[in-house]
Design a protein around this motif. Structure first.
Motif, mmCIF file in Angstrom:
data_model
loop_
_atom_site.group_PDB
_atom_site.id
_atom_site.type_symbol
_atom_site.label_atom_id
_atom_site.label_comp_id
_atom_site.label_asym_id
_atom_site.label_seq_id
_atom_site.Cartn_x
_atom_site.Cartn_y
_atom_site.Cartn_z
ATOM 1 N N GLY A 180 0.625 -1.067 -0.055
ATOM 2 C CA GLY A 180 -0.086 0.099 -0.104
ATOM 3 C C GLY A 180 0.594 1.522 -0.552
ATOM 4 O O GLY A 180 0.022 2.695 -0.718
ATOM 5 N N SER A 181 1.421 1.339 0.621
ATOM 6 C CA SER A 181 2.810 2.249 0.370
ATOM 7 C C SER A 181 3.483 2.809 -0.297
ATOM 8 O O SER A 181 3.593 3.804 -1.002
ATOM 9 N N THR A 182 3.503 1.457 -1.269
ATOM 10 C CA THR A 182 4.314 1.290 -2.766
ATOM 11 C C THR A 182 3.152 1.969 -3.865
ATOM 12 O O THR A 182 3.513 3.202 -4.201
ATOM 13 N N ALA A 183 2.375 1.991 -3.602
ATOM 14 C CA ALA A 183 0.578 2.600 -4.114
ATOM 15 C C ALA A 183 1.023 4.011 -3.657
ATOM 16 O O ALA A 183 0.388 4.657 -4.585
ATOM 17 N N LEU A 184 0.175 4.124 -2.535
ATOM 18 C CA LEU A 184 0.583 5.531 -1.739
ATOM 19 C C LEU A 184 1.942 6.232 -2.599
ATOM 20 O O LEU A 184 1.640 7.848 -3.620
ATOM 21 N N MET A 185 3.305 6.028 -2.861
ATOM 22 C CA MET A 185 4.153 6.684 -3.184
ATOM 23 C C MET A 185 3.599 7.130 -4.728
ATOM 24 O O MET A 185 4.286 8.519 -5.345
ATOM 25 N N THR A 186 3.238 6.404 -5.134
ATOM 26 C CA THR A 186 3.341 6.185 -6.768
ATOM 27 C C THR A 186 2.152 7.399 -7.125
ATOM 28 O O THR A 186 1.830 8.186 -8.071
ATOM 29 N N GLY A 187 1.106 6.978 -5.879
ATOM 30 C CA GLY A 187 -0.251 8.244 -6.810
ATOM 31 C C GLY A 187 0.175 9.460 -6.003
ATOM 32 O O GLY A 187 -0.070 10.434 -7.194
ATOM 33 N N ALA A 188 1.359 9.730 -5.284
ATOM 34 C CA ALA A 188 1.732 11.102 -4.722
ATOM 35 C C ALA A 188 2.336 11.851 -6.179
ATOM 36 O O ALA A 188 2.032 12.663 -6.464
ATOM 37 N N LEU A 189 3.182 10.914 -6.594
ATOM 38 C CA LEU A 189 4.146 11.629 -8.202
ATOM 39 C C LEU A 189 3.177 11.688 -9.456
ATOM 40 O O LEU A 189 3.812 11.907 -9.975
ATOM 41 N N ILE A 190 2.021 11.174 -9.761
ATOM 42 C CA ILE A 190 0.958 11.191 -10.851
ATOM 43 C C ILE A 190 0.808 12.149 -10.526
ATOM 44 O O ILE A 190 0.908 12.673 -11.306
ATOM 45 N N THR A 191 0.551 12.300 -9.120
ATOM 46 C CA THR A 191 -0.506 13.706 -8.697
ATOM 47 C C THR A 191 1.165 14.990 -8.584
ATOM 48 O O THR A 191 0.081 15.651 -9.924
ATOM 49 N N ALA A 192 1.907 14.836 -8.361
ATOM 50 C CA ALA A 192 3.120 16.103 -8.679
ATOM 51 C C ALA A 192 3.415 16.185 -10.984
ATOM 52 O O ALA A 192 3.373 17.049 -10.525
ATOM 53 N N ASN A 193 3.308 15.064 -10.847
ATOM 54 C CA ASN A 193 3.232 15.035 -12.598
ATOM 55 C C ASN A 193 2.324 15.978 -13.146
ATOM 56 O O ASN A 193 2.832 16.655 -14.525
ATOM 57 N N LYS A 194 1.157 15.338 -12.682
ATOM 58 C CA LYS A 194 0.489 15.954 -13.311
ATOM 59 C C LYS A 194 0.197 18.043 -13.183
ATOM 60 O O LYS A 194 -0.381 18.753 -13.719
ATOM 61 N N HIS A 251 -7.027 1.177 -0.010
ATOM 62 C CA HIS A 251 -6.940 0.597 -1.020
ATOM 63 C C HIS A 251 -7.571 0.080 -1.879
ATOM 64 O O HIS A 251 -6.935 -1.041 -2.951
ATOM 65 N N LYS A 252 -8.660 0.458 -2.895
ATOM 66 C CA LYS A 252 -9.193 0.425 -3.426
ATOM 67 C C LYS A 252 -8.987 0.816 -4.505
ATOM 68 O O LYS A 252 -8.476 1.151 -5.508
ATOM 69 N N GLU A 253 -8.476 2.604 -3.833
ATOM 70 C CA GLU A 253 -7.332 3.208 -4.985
ATOM 71 C C GLU A 253 -6.042 2.993 -5.140
ATOM 72 O O GLU A 253 -5.814 3.097 -6.479
ATOM 73 N N SER A 254 -5.406 2.025 -3.782
ATOM 74 C CA SER A 254 -4.293 1.339 -4.929
ATOM 75 C C SER A 254 -4.320 0.080 -5.715
ATOM 76 O O SER A 254 -3.713 0.562 -6.188
ATOM 77 N N ALA A 255 -6.047 -0.282 -5.897
ATOM 78 C CA ALA A 255 -6.130 -0.987 -7.151
ATOM 79 C C ALA A 255 -5.859 -1.027 -8.063
ATOM 80 O O ALA A 255 -5.395 -1.076 -9.210
ATOM 81 N N LEU A 256 -6.274 0.595 -7.869
ATOM 82 C CA LEU A 256 -6.759 1.300 -9.210
ATOM 83 C C LEU A 256 -4.948 1.664 -10.018
ATOM 84 O O LEU A 256 -4.941 1.755 -11.584
ATOM 85 N N ILE A 257 -4.584 2.323 -9.003
ATOM 86 C CA ILE A 257 -2.893 3.037 -9.104
ATOM 87 C C ILE A 257 -2.488 1.781 -9.969
ATOM 88 O O ILE A 257 -1.353 1.527 -11.303
ATOM 89 N N PHE A 258 -2.196 0.046 -8.787
ATOM 90 C CA PHE A 258 -2.000 -0.858 -9.650
ATOM 91 C C PHE A 258 -2.431 -1.452 -10.978
ATOM 92 O O PHE A 258 -1.329 -2.084 -12.021
ATOM 93 N N ASP A 259 -3.319 -1.306 -11.163
ATOM 94 C CA ASP A 259 -3.946 -1.494 -12.656
ATOM 95 C C ASP A 259 -3.378 -0.864 -14.045
ATOM 96 O O ASP A 259 -2.802 -1.037 -14.777
ATOM 97 N N LEU A 260 -3.378 0.774 -13.381
ATOM 98 C CA LEU A 260 -2.935 1.714 -14.690
ATOM 99 C C LEU A 260 -1.465 1.342 -14.421
ATOM 100 O O LEU A 260 -0.408 0.969 -15.819
#
Length: 283
Positions: A180-194, A251-260
């Motif tokens: 979950g922490s990996t998904a959180l970091m990935t999500g934070a970087l996606i947001t930062a990038n956008k 973790h539903k959001e984490s599932a979306l991040i891993f799907d992407l």
């Protein structure tokens, strides 16, 4: 006393490695891999795993069955085992080692036990076995003690209680943080990038949170090839949290991040920034 035979359902990275190590330790290991890829077949044969050619044969010949498959297939495979029991009498211990929630394991346990098959709830923590370390395998249920003879043979067995669901609970709570922490970091970087601040955010992590920065640089690229396997696991973790009175939304959001992440191109080596760029385009 004749050698124990372990039937293996699942010949992925973890399953095939555990199976091969059991063989090294003098355990008979069988699996039905007739319809698996050539790569899986070669890996299994080289590890000493014997092709039993059908689920019927696997059930009939196995003293213990290990199920090590994606969590969204767990219930379906358990139903297949129960159906085999209805058609042909056999005695075995069915051990579900998949990343499933306690309610899912309890449901599967009811199916298996209801058919007159012994059931063990399990969860794997750690990487595939090697000469330096074995994965921890937490188990619970009334038949968990019957796995004692497999300890230190490719697995570090941790027997908990007779309560089905307890081993799965350990796995879910642990993975909720590690993955979950990996998904959180990935999500934070996606947001930062956008938002156009990716480089600034990465520099700040490098300056003030070096452990997070190292995971972002090294950890994210290392999971792109297996992100697809974690989608179902995130949903199981969400269900676990929800069953404990929480929302489970993270973790539903984490599932979306891993799907992407699972949909980015696999034909080239990725650095973190290129991964985030690709995911940002998909999001």
């Amino acid at each position: 006393m004749s050698k124990i035979t372990v039937g293996l359902i699942g010949l992925g990275e973890m399953g095939s490695a555990i199976g091969s190590y059991l063989v090294k330790c003098g355990i008979n290991v069988i699996s039905d891999f007739s319809e698996r890829s050539q790569q899986s077949q070669k890996r299994s044969i080289s590890g000493g795993i014997v092709n039993c050619e059908s689920l019927k044969n696997l059930c009939f010949e196995s003293d213990i069955i290990f199920s090590i498959i994606p969590p969204d297939r767990s219930e379906g495979v358990a139903k297949d085992i129960v159906e085999e029991k209805r058609r042909n009498e056999f005695q075995t211990i069915y051990c579900d080692l998949n990343a499933i929630s306690p309610p899912t394991s309890i449901k599967i346990g009811e199916l298996i036990l209801g058919a007159g098959i012994e059931y063990v709830d399990g969860g794997i923590i750690g990487g595939p076995p090697n000469e330096e370390a074995f994965p921890k395998v937490y188990v619970s249920g009334k038949s968990a003690n019957k796995l004692k003879s497999l300890n230190k043979k490719g697995i570090d067995l941790r027997i908990l209680s007779e309560n089905v669901g307890e081993a799965s609970a350990v796995k879910m709570c642990y993975a909720s943080v590690t993955k979950g922490s990996t998904a959180l970091m990935t999500g934070a970087l996606i947001t930062a990038n956008k938002l156009g601040v990716f480089d600034t955010v990465m520099k700040e992590f490098e300056d003030s949170q070096k452990n997070f920065h190292n995971t972002m640089i090294n950890g994210i690229p290392n999971i792109t090839h297996k992100a697809y396997r974690w989608i179902g696991e995130m949903h199981e973790i969400s269900s676990t949290f929800n069953n404990a009175g929480l929302d489970g939304g993270f973790h539903k959001e984490s599932a979306l991040i891993f799907d992407l992440m699972s949909n980015i191109s696999k034909n080239k080596m990725h650095e973190t920034k290129s991964i985030i760029n690709e995911i940002s385009d998909l999001a």
